[in-house]
Design a protein around this motif. Structure first.
Motif, PDB file in Angstrom:
ATOM      1  N   TYR A 150      -0.620 123.282 103.223  1.00  0.00           N
ATOM      2  CA  TYR A 150      -0.211 121.957 103.706  1.00  0.00           C
ATOM      3  C   TYR A 150       0.467 122.058 105.083  1.00  0.00           C
ATOM      4  O   TYR A 150       1.229 122.985 105.342  1.00  0.00           O
ATOM      5  N   ASN A 151       0.176 121.062 105.922  1.00  0.00           N
ATOM      6  CA  ASN A 151       0.873 120.946 107.200  1.00  0.00           C
ATOM      7  C   ASN A 151       1.762 119.691 107.172  1.00  0.00           C
ATOM      8  O   ASN A 151       1.882 119.027 106.136  1.00  0.00           O
ATOM      9  N   ASP A 152       2.382 119.369 108.293  1.00  0.00           N
ATOM     10  CA  ASP A 152       3.305 118.230 108.323  1.00  0.00           C
ATOM     11  C   ASP A 152       2.609 116.920 107.969  1.00  0.00           C
ATOM     12  O   ASP A 152       3.180 116.065 107.277  1.00  0.00           O
ATOM     13  N   ALA A 153       1.376 116.748 108.433  1.00  0.00           N
ATOM     14  CA  ALA A 153       0.633 115.524 108.125  1.00  0.00           C
ATOM     15  C   ALA A 153       0.356 115.424 106.623  1.00  0.00           C
ATOM     16  O   ALA A 153       0.438 114.334 106.036  1.00  0.00           O
ATOM     17  N   ASP A 154       0.054 116.563 105.982  1.00  0.00           N
ATOM     18  CA  ASP A 154      -0.172 116.579 104.535  1.00  0.00           C
ATOM     19  C   ASP A 154       1.104 116.205 103.784  1.00  0.00           C
ATOM     20  O   ASP A 154       1.069 115.424 102.828  1.00  0.00           O
ATOM     21  N   ARG A 155       2.229 116.760 104.233  1.00  0.00           N
ATOM     22  CA  ARG A 155       3.515 116.464 103.582  1.00  0.00           C
ATOM     23  C   ARG A 155       3.845 114.977 103.683  1.00  0.00           C
ATOM     24  O   ARG A 155       4.315 114.353 102.726  1.00  0.00           O
ATOM     25  N   ASP A 156       3.579 114.410 104.853  1.00  0.00           N
ATOM     26  CA  ASP A 156       3.856 112.998 105.081  1.00  0.00           C
ATOM     27  C   ASP A 156       2.969 112.129 104.184  1.00  0.00           C
ATOM     28  O   ASP A 156       3.445 111.189 103.534  1.00  0.00           O
ATOM     29  N   ARG A 157       1.697 112.470 104.117  1.00  0.00           N
ATOM     30  CA  ARG A 157       0.779 111.686 103.283  1.00  0.00           C
ATOM     31  C   ARG A 157       1.129 111.843 101.806  1.00  0.00           C
ATOM     32  O   ARG A 157       1.111 110.864 101.053  1.00  0.00           O
ATOM     33  N   SER A 158       1.453 113.055 101.386  1.00  0.00           N
ATOM     34  CA  SER A 158       1.830 113.310  99.999  1.00  0.00           C
ATOM     35  C   SER A 158       3.022 112.434  99.596  1.00  0.00           C
ATOM     36  O   SER A 158       3.010 111.770  98.549  1.00  0.00           O
ATOM     37  N   LYS A 159       4.022 112.401 100.454  1.00  0.00           N
ATOM     38  CA  LYS A 159       5.231 111.613 100.179  1.00  0.00           C
ATOM     39  C   LYS A 159       4.880 110.132 100.025  1.00  0.00           C
ATOM     40  O   LYS A 159       5.325 109.460  99.087  1.00  0.00           O
ATOM     41  N   LYS A 160       4.060 109.627 100.936  1.00  0.00           N
ATOM     42  CA  LYS A 160       3.693 108.206 100.913  1.00  0.00           C
ATOM     43  C   LYS A 160       2.887 107.852  99.661  1.00  0.00           C
ATOM     44  O   LYS A 160       3.109 106.812  99.040  1.00  0.00           O
ATOM     45  N   VAL A 161       1.939 108.723  99.307  1.00  0.00           N
ATOM     46  CA  VAL A 161       1.094 108.446  98.137  1.00  0.00           C
ATOM     47  C   VAL A 161       1.924 108.431  96.861  1.00  0.00           C
ATOM     48  O   VAL A 161       1.793 107.520  96.024  1.00  0.00           O
ATOM     49  N   TRP A 162       2.795 109.425  96.689  1.00  0.00           N
ATOM     50  CA  TRP A 162       3.618 109.488  95.483  1.00  0.00           C
ATOM     51  C   TRP A 162       4.587 108.309  95.411  1.00  0.00           C
ATOM     52  O   TRP A 162       4.877 107.814  94.311  1.00  0.00           O
ATOM     53  N   GLU A 163       5.062 107.857  96.551  1.00  0.00           N
ATOM     54  CA  GLU A 163       5.945 106.681  96.553  1.00  0.00           C
ATOM     55  C   GLU A 163       5.169 105.415  96.205  1.00  0.00           C
ATOM     56  O   GLU A 163       5.684 104.513  95.541  1.00  0.00           O
ATOM     57  N   PHE A 164       3.910 105.350  96.646  1.00  0.00           N
ATOM     58  CA  PHE A 164       3.109 104.130  96.500  1.00  0.00           C
ATOM     59  C   PHE A 164       2.471 104.016  95.113  1.00  0.00           C
ATOM     60  O   PHE A 164       2.477 102.948  94.498  1.00  0.00           O
ATOM     61  N   ILE A 165       1.904 105.116  94.607  1.00  0.00           N
ATOM     62  CA  ILE A 165       1.222 105.081  93.299  1.00  0.00           C
ATOM     63  C   ILE A 165       1.723 106.215  92.392  1.00  0.00           C
ATOM     64  O   ILE A 165       0.942 106.904  91.750  1.00  0.00           O
ATOM     65  N   GLY A 166       3.025 106.364  92.325  1.00  0.00           N
ATOM     66  CA  GLY A 166       3.629 107.410  91.496  1.00  0.00           C
ATOM     67  C   GLY A 166       3.164 107.412  90.045  1.00  0.00           C
ATOM     68  O   GLY A 166       2.797 108.468  89.509  1.00  0.00           O
ATOM     69  N   PRO A 167       3.149 106.245  89.361  1.00  0.00           N
ATOM     70  CA  PRO A 167       2.710 106.234  87.956  1.00  0.00           C
ATOM     71  C   PRO A 167       1.278 106.743  87.775  1.00  0.00           C
ATOM     72  O   PRO A 167       0.974 107.421  86.790  1.00  0.00           O
ATOM     73  N   TYR A 168       0.415 106.425  88.735  1.00  0.00           N
ATOM     74  CA  TYR A 168      -0.968 106.902  88.686  1.00  0.00           C
ATOM     75  C   TYR A 168      -1.003 108.425  88.825  1.00  0.00           C
ATOM     76  O   TYR A 168      -1.692 109.118  88.062  1.00  0.00           O
ATOM     77  N   MET A 169      -0.263 108.954  89.793  1.00  0.00           N
ATOM     78  CA  MET A 169      -0.236 110.402  90.011  1.00  0.00           C
ATOM     79  C   MET A 169       0.370 111.125  88.804  1.00  0.00           C
ATOM     80  O   MET A 169      -0.108 112.177  88.392  1.00  0.00           O
TER      81      MET A 169
END
Length: 249
Positions: free
Chosen positions: A130-149
């Motif tokens: 993972y790079n910084d862009a991956d970390r940023d996207r990961s954070k956003k996705v988990w915040e947005f659809i945490g129950p799904y993940m």
């Protein structure tokens, strides 16, 4: 002799592409759908619809369906869409796990599930690529659809950690962000970055490749849009025996 494939979640966008591609390749495709009004759609794609609610089906109910159609491959393509947390848990977590138990109970070995990139225990170290862009996207996705993940993680973890009793030949296909774009026929697979979307049609083609290729048994791999021909990308994953879930559950 054509192979018998059963799809749970047959009305979904990815599943419809899978149905069309497999039927076109000579497979007998049985598609579990909830809404009887979708039967003609599935038949138009070459599939054989079965009206059955995943949420209301027990392990025994699912196992009977698998046995009745003499399936030798089970695909889990169902998803609640991540909107309603309760329904997401009921389908993406509990329903998926029942389908795994049902597949084993029906005496079928081959089981392929569509999950998602970055599904993991976030208390453990992040993937080393993972790079910084991956970390940023990961954070956003988990915040947005945490129950799904969370639901996907629970299902994937059960599939892997409880396979001692189930004995399935499983594959977990983990696509990135999904688009409605037409198929490109090319992807990036294995250890990928998270910021490229992938068309649902290309995800379906990867699933079909996994149905055809025994070498994908036991593998967990990520896919996003890319420039490598799908068959070559999957062959590379098989050769390297890639598992992007290992050590992250």
């Amino acid at each position: 002799m054509a192979s018998n494939v059963l799809i749970f979640g047959g009305s979904g966008k990815c599943a419809r592409h899978v149905t069309r591609l497999l039927a076109g390749a000579g497979y007998n495709v049985h598609s579990v759908i909830r809404n009887p009004e979708q039967k003609s759609d599935i038949e138009g794609l070459g599939g054989k619809p079965i009206v059955q609610s995943i949420e209301d089906s027990s392990v025994d109910d699912m196992a009977k369906t698998i046995a009745d159609v003499k399936a030798n491959t089970v695909l889990w393509c169902a998803g609640a869409g991540g909107g309603n947390p309760e329904r997401t848990k009921a389908v993406d977590n509990e329903g998926a796990i029942r389908s795994m138990d049902a597949t084993a109970k029906a005496g079928v070995k081959r089981y392929i599930i569509i999950s998602a990139v970055d599904v993991r225990d976030r208390e453990k170290p992040e993937p080393e690529w993972y790079n910084d862009a991956d970390r940023d996207r990961s954070k956003k996705v988990w915040e947005f659809i945490g129950p799904y993940m969370d639901a996907k993680f629970a299902a994937d973890r059960s599939l892997v950690t409880e396979n001692g009793r189930r004995g399935l030949d499983y594959t977990i296909v983990r696509p990135g962000g999904l688009s409605q774009d037409p198929a490109k026929g090319t992807i990036a697979a294995g250890e990928v970055h998270l910021d490229t979307t992938i068309s649902r049609e290309d995800v379906a083609a990867v699933v079909v490749e996994c149905v055809k290729k025994d070498g994908t048994k036991g593998l967990v791999f990520d896919i996003v849009g890319g420039d490598t021909k799908i068959s070559d990308a999957v062959a590379d994953v098989v050769e390297k025996k890639i598992d992007t879930f290992k050590g992250r559950y």
